[in-house]
Design a protein around this motif. Sequence first.
Motif, short mmCIF file in Angstrom:
data_model
loop_
_atom_site.label_atom_id
_atom_site.label_comp_id
_atom_site.label_asym_id
_atom_site.label_seq_id
_atom_site.Cartn_x
_atom_site.Cartn_y
_atom_site.Cartn_z
N GLU A 100 10.74 1.82 7.56
CA GLU A 100 10.70 0.59 6.76
C GLU A 100 11.20 -0.58 7.59
O GLU A 100 12.09 -0.42 8.44
CB GLU A 100 11.55 0.75 5.49
N THR A 142 17.51 1.23 -0.23
CA THR A 142 16.72 0.15 0.35
C THR A 142 17.67 -0.86 0.98
O THR A 142 18.78 -1.09 0.49
CB THR A 142 15.86 -0.56 -0.71
N THR A 144 18.05 -4.83 2.83
CA THR A 144 17.49 -6.15 3.05
C THR A 144 18.46 -6.98 3.89
O THR A 144 19.66 -6.66 3.98
CB THR A 144 17.21 -6.88 1.72
N THR A 194 13.24 -2.52 -7.17
CA THR A 194 12.34 -1.85 -6.24
C THR A 194 11.10 -1.26 -6.90
O THR A 194 10.28 -0.65 -6.25
CB THR A 194 13.08 -0.73 -5.50
N ASP A 198 7.78 -5.03 -3.12
CA ASP A 198 8.71 -5.06 -2.00
C ASP A 198 9.44 -6.40 -1.99
O ASP A 198 8.95 -7.40 -2.52
CB ASP A 198 7.97 -4.86 -0.68
N TRP A 208 12.93 -10.48 -5.22
CA TRP A 208 12.19 -9.35 -5.78
C TRP A 208 11.50 -9.81 -7.07
O TRP A 208 11.90 -10.78 -7.69
CB TRP A 208 13.12 -8.20 -6.18
N SER A 247 2.41 -8.31 -5.74
CA SER A 247 2.93 -8.37 -4.37
C SER A 247 3.42 -9.78 -4.07
O SER A 247 2.79 -10.77 -4.46
CB SER A 247 1.85 -7.96 -3.38
N SER A 298 0.05 -5.43 0.21
CA SER A 298 0.79 -6.50 0.86
C SER A 298 -0.24 -7.51 1.36
O SER A 298 -1.38 -7.15 1.66
CB SER A 298 1.65 -5.98 2.01
N TYR A 356 3.32 -6.25 7.78
CA TYR A 356 4.35 -7.24 7.51
C TYR A 356 4.01 -8.56 8.18
O TYR A 356 3.36 -8.60 9.23
CB TYR A 356 5.72 -6.78 8.04
#
Length: 376
Positions: A100, A142, A144, A194, A198, A208, A247, A298, A356
């Motif tokens: 990730e 997760t 960030t 989550t 993403d 989020w 998304s 995404s 990404y």
Amino acid sequence: MIHMSDLPEDLIEEILSRVPAASLKRFRTTCKRWNALLKDQGFTEKHFRKAPKQSQVLFGFLGRLKICSLSVNGCPSIEVIDEIRLTDPVYIYEQFVISEVFHCDGLLLCTNHKKTGLVVCNPCTRQARWIKPSNRHKMSDTYTLGSYQDIKSNNISYKILRCDKYEDKARFEIYEFGCNSWRILDVTNDYNLTRYSDAVSWRGKTNWISWDKKERTMVLVSFDYTQERFGVRMRLPYYRSGISTISLSVVGEEKLSVLLLPSHRLRREIWVTNKIDEWNKVFTMDKWKRDWLVNAVSFLFDDEKKAFLCCERLYIPDLCVVGEEDEKLKESGRVYVVGEDKEVKQVNEEAIDVFYDYVPSLVQILKLSQKRKRGD
């Protein structure tokens, strides 16, 4: 003839602060003075504010991550610029397999599948800092990354937020680069961060999409790394029970965009925020061809060219014989470019499982023994 080296120091700094990071990194070997300037904390922050942002794309498959440039004019094409290779500090003869990635200000926060490895790297400057995960880490965690202004040094610094999901709630921990330690965050959060999409970094905060139980609507939830608190930034453009996939993405690091996929029809809708954080619909496409089950989406939207790049991670049925015929689900992804003419063009020929946005920068990663002062 006047050479660059003949110019005053402050003028050279002003000129270089307006050169894109991807181009500026080539000057590191030009002379020691320029190399030192590109590592200066004051200059890198100035450069981050003033230099034009050049968006690139990260494509990955089976733990390999490549930095690419994308051309959407005529026949869409992908050019590989670089490949991110990280050597595991524990198993030095093995490559770190990236599972990730989270992008913030040109820094990439990478984790492996079991969440036993955590590294923040800057592909543009080749810096990397390995971080020991929390003692409470789990595979379902997760992570960030976000920025804040350090009160003591007045510099921009970074923190990592760890989200530990359990039952219907979540627990959080914060990692500060200057302290090199994790601490439990005493904060209440009633949002499922989550489940729906993403996270993305926007204006230094992590954002989020979540469900507001009280208002019974979808909202944008953000985490402020200065105050270390959650807050609701705004509602989504609209929400109906028929929305199957949502998304988030960032447009030019100035606007936020959201892609909505209604489940009852083959449509894609893109909404972008304006200067006062209101949603405007900028793209709609009906009759989107889809003959597979979309697992996640995404995307990137180019506001100037009115085109968007979309990666749909899919479940594709694949027959394999193991003693007897059995059907298993294989996860893969396909990347498309859609322009103003609404023509869908597939870009990739090989499978992709991560996708990404990436904007190179000269942002420095604070080292363990490094104590910064203003201008360092």
